[in-house]
Scaffold this active site. Sequence first.
Site, PDB file in Angstrom:
ATOM      1  N   MET A 155       1.391  -1.197   0.161  1.00 24.15           N
ATOM      2  CA  MET A 155       0.047  -0.505  -0.214  1.00 24.15           C
ATOM      3  C   MET A 155       1.337   1.322  -0.706  1.00 24.15           C
ATOM      4  O   MET A 155       1.985   0.994   0.041  1.00 24.15           O
ATOM      5  CB  MET A 155      -0.378   0.050   1.136  1.00 24.15           C
ATOM      6  CG  MET A 155      -1.793  -1.444   1.734  1.00 24.15           C
ATOM      7  SD  MET A 155      -1.932  -0.926   2.886  1.00 24.15           S
ATOM      8  CE  MET A 155      -3.829  -1.837   2.892  1.00 24.15           C
ATOM      9  N   GLY A 166       4.462  -3.527   3.657  1.00 27.31           N
ATOM     10  CA  GLY A 166       3.709  -3.268   3.389  1.00 27.31           C
ATOM     11  C   GLY A 166       2.735  -3.131   1.605  1.00 27.31           C
ATOM     12  O   GLY A 166       2.168  -4.383   1.311  1.00 27.31           O
ATOM     13  N   SER A 167       2.426  -2.726   0.449  1.00 23.31           N
ATOM     14  CA  SER A 167       2.198  -2.771  -0.414  1.00 23.31           C
ATOM     15  C   SER A 167       3.140  -3.792  -1.368  1.00 23.31           C
ATOM     16  O   SER A 167       2.360  -4.039  -2.540  1.00 23.31           O
ATOM     17  CB  SER A 167       2.531  -1.565  -1.449  1.00 23.31           C
ATOM     18  OG  SER A 167       0.937  -0.636  -0.529  1.00 23.31           O
ATOM     19  N   VAL A 168       4.194  -3.853  -0.814  1.00 21.15           N
ATOM     20  CA  VAL A 168       4.458  -5.101  -1.720  1.00 21.15           C
ATOM     21  C   VAL A 168       3.800  -6.644  -1.763  1.00 21.15           C
ATOM     22  O   VAL A 168       3.514  -7.610  -2.762  1.00 21.15           O
ATOM     23  CB  VAL A 168       6.149  -5.432  -0.977  1.00 21.15           C
ATOM     24  CG1 VAL A 168       6.903  -6.587  -2.193  1.00 21.15           C
ATOM     25  CG2 VAL A 168       6.765  -4.314  -0.906  1.00 21.15           C
TER      26      VAL A 168
END
Length: 663
Positions: A1, A114-116
Amino acid sequence: MTMFKLRPLLLAGLMCCAGVASGQEAPARMETPTMAGIGEGPSAPEPSQRLDAAELEAYVDGVVEAYMKRLGIAGVTVAVVDARGPLLLRGYGIATQKAVPGRVRADATLFRIGSVSKTFTYLEALKLIDAGRLDLDAPVNDYLPEDLALADDGYPPVRIRHLLTHTAGYEDSALGHLFARSPQEALSLHDYVLRHRPRRVREPGLHAVYSNYSLALLGAVLANVSGVPFEALMERELFEPMGMDVTTFREPLGEDDERTASAWLRDMWSEGFKRTQGGFEKQDFEYIAQLAPAGSASSTSVDMARYMRMLLGRGELDGKRILPASAFARLQGEPLFRTAPQATGFAYGFFRKRYGDVRSLEHGGATLYFHSNMVVVPELGFGVFVSTNTDTGVRLAAELPGLLLERYFPAARSDPPQMPAADEGEALAPYLGAYLGERRNYTRSEKLLLSTVVEVGATAGGHLTLSAGGETSRWARLSDDVFASVEGPGRLVFLRDGAGRVSGFVSPGGHDVFDRAGAFEVPGRLYALLALAGLAAVGVLAGAWLRRRRRCADAGGRSSVRWLAFTALAWLLFLALFATAFVQISAAGDAAIFEYPSTLLRVALWAALPALLLTLASVALLWRAWRSKAFGLWRKLRHTLALTAFVLAGYGVWVWNMVGWKL
């Protein structure tokens, strides 16, 4: 994210669970820490050769330790791989603050990535598309349970491809729900998708604008199609086949929650830290289970090395096929979407960023305290993962992969842009001005808190400049409407409207579009109007006090003055409450993200209503002041100017949704 940090007014960008371009864009400008070893490195190895692991280790150690010392980072985990296997798996610094601080271990310390996390969600969607179980061009509603179906809101239907390219057209929304402070507040994915649906504000497929909600929807689609809860689906289809033994979308939610992490994982998580007074302050766990497909995963550098090796193996790992060859061919082909022909594009969710002559598969991500980045370049057989556990770690996470690519692979080095021509400065005039990012809220009061404004200027030497958040970067023209970063890789692509005028630009990451800001669409101008209204209110009330013993003989003029005084009082009340709420939010720091909206902010924004209504009433009564024979011309002008200040401030408040019912 993409994660967000509170900024002086209210936010300095939230981005999740938050991920920035490449999931995570580098700051506009970076002053590289002084350290031995940074600079030109050895030539890229032949395909039959491997990088010298000892030399690589020494270089990475120097870079990481220098960044940690200069920026104040508690802990870092790094994985560097090639197609044959790991080249470096290393932990640095501390993971926990106990009596005996726990050191970061590459094989046993879980970092929030996170967004990974999104890349795992994308790959499972790609597998189902390749298998014919999902149709890229089918409406999302074909794969959602009835109660989650997207309403027909005047736009064409959202399709699966739009969820994979951030082109569904959703506004951004994050405050008060992107993160949960406790397990009890972590909604199920189903309930989150249902309760926190943002508005669609543009036609799908028009622009790529980063959307965490789109990934939540995609996760709901995957769970519904497979008939398996999302977390379990990722374990069965990706983590277990790849041997990623400790990677998980689960969190420590409590025994009564089926999404909770196994007890043996709970001592493996790194704590998140905030850099404070020269030290590190431990922060509470960040719960993202409600938005799991967009950012709740945790992993180690050992597990992420296996993941990158699978990508370098074009879907195969240790002789085992994880991703069908046909699916990987889709992933490595031309991007599914680019906002403009030369902009960075999306390949089934992965960013396809250009480094010199090669292109990556990459994604970054962040929470409030963790910053991560994964960059894989199949053409070079090389991949880097880095994650930090401190709020100051964004630069290291964003920049380490690029440093390694440029050092070891000539093909990944961009040619320096040519110096601008002598008359280039004049040609830059159409691009100059303020631009407002489309990754913002449009319909609620979050608009003011989540908006990003960039100022485009020019240097005397003919470079274009981008300034935001106290950072400035320089850009040199490559071709019409296309500019290359002077300091590093990256392209800036400007857009034009039907009349041929510059109307905006695509961010270097390709994940946002910045439109020319209107007169009332720059927060600084709003604050100036509010300050002007405050001064006008003080002037009106001061004048009323000075004339309190003089009775106006004209009843019409008297009523107009009285209503203007009431309007001034209402504006002062609103401004006082709003300023106090601002100070409270600033003092709360990161806590404000969880607690939004505060009670004081609610009161302040509802206080805008009487100010707006009284302003309208005063406008309706203005003619009485001008008809009054008891008023001289100068008094009538002062009355009108004060009312004009209130009207302008009121319009600004309305444009920025600063009213109670839009919380």
